[in-house]
Design a protein around this motif. Structure first.
Motif, PDB file in Angstrom:
ATOM      1  N   LYS A 116      32.893  36.265  40.966  1.00 16.29           N
ATOM      2  CA  LYS A 116      34.064  37.193  40.186  1.00 16.29           C
ATOM      3  C   LYS A 116      35.296  36.478  40.843  1.00 16.29           C
ATOM      4  N   TRP A 117      34.857  35.840  42.219  1.00 16.27           N
ATOM      5  CA  TRP A 117      36.087  34.248  42.710  1.00 16.27           C
ATOM      6  C   TRP A 117      36.366  34.098  41.754  1.00 16.27           C
ATOM      7  N   THR A 140      35.485  33.458  38.181  1.00 14.93           N
ATOM      8  CA  THR A 140      35.681  33.708  37.026  1.00 14.93           C
ATOM      9  C   THR A 140      37.761  34.265  37.580  1.00 14.93           C
ATOM     10  N   ALA A 141      38.265  34.605  38.823  1.00 16.04           N
ATOM     11  CA  ALA A 141      39.486  34.664  39.134  1.00 16.04           C
ATOM     12  C   ALA A 141      40.244  32.924  38.767  1.00 16.04           C
ATOM     13  N   LEU A 144      39.410  41.796  45.531  1.00 16.22           N
ATOM     14  CA  LEU A 144      37.884  41.538  45.285  1.00 16.22           C
ATOM     15  C   LEU A 144      37.972  41.042  46.322  1.00 16.22           C
TER      16      LEU A 144
END
Length: 136
Positions: free
Chosen positions: A73-74, A76-77, A93
């Protein structure tokens, strides 16, 4: 747990194969092998978190099943152009779980370790951002 066991078995199998006695065969094998073996990023991430000796995890590292959800997720961010401040703020997150948490200073270190393992192309920019913010 299954991924860790699988990765460990693959690593051990590679070590055993690399130690086999065979002159030219061993040389050919070494020549065709890549410079660094491929390791599941969760193994590299969790190993680096353990090695970091963070105060937040002095009584034990959170389960990898809970920790492994954060680095993708990091990444993707970061791919989307978000900052570390955004990830730990409105991006929701921040690394924590139902029975564990992470101190803010340690959270930045965990973020850096996750990015190094999962999307190393963002490592330099992230480190620069955190240094500029005075948190790394």
């Amino acid at each position: 747990m299954r991924r860790t066991v699988t990765a460990t078995c693959l690593l051990l199998a590679g070590l055993v194969t690399g130690c086999s006695g065979g002159g030219q065969e061993a040389a050919d094998s070494k020549a065709s092998a890549s410079a660094s073996p491929s390791v599941d990023p969760v193994v590299a991430f969790m190993s680096s978190v353990e090695d970091a000796g963070l105060n937040s995890y002095a009584t034990g590292i959170p389960p990898y099943q809970e920790m492994e959800v954060f680095p993708p997720k990091w990444c993707t961010a970061l791919d989307a152009g978000h900052s570390a401040a955004w990830m730990f703020g409105e991006g929701d997150l921040y690394p924590w779980g139902g029975t564990w948490g992470t101190e803010k200073t340690d959270a930045y270190q965990v973020l850096v370790l996750g990015v190094k393992a999962y999307c190393p192309q963002h490592s330099k920019a992230l480190a620069a951002e955190l240094r500029d913010a005075g948190v790394y």
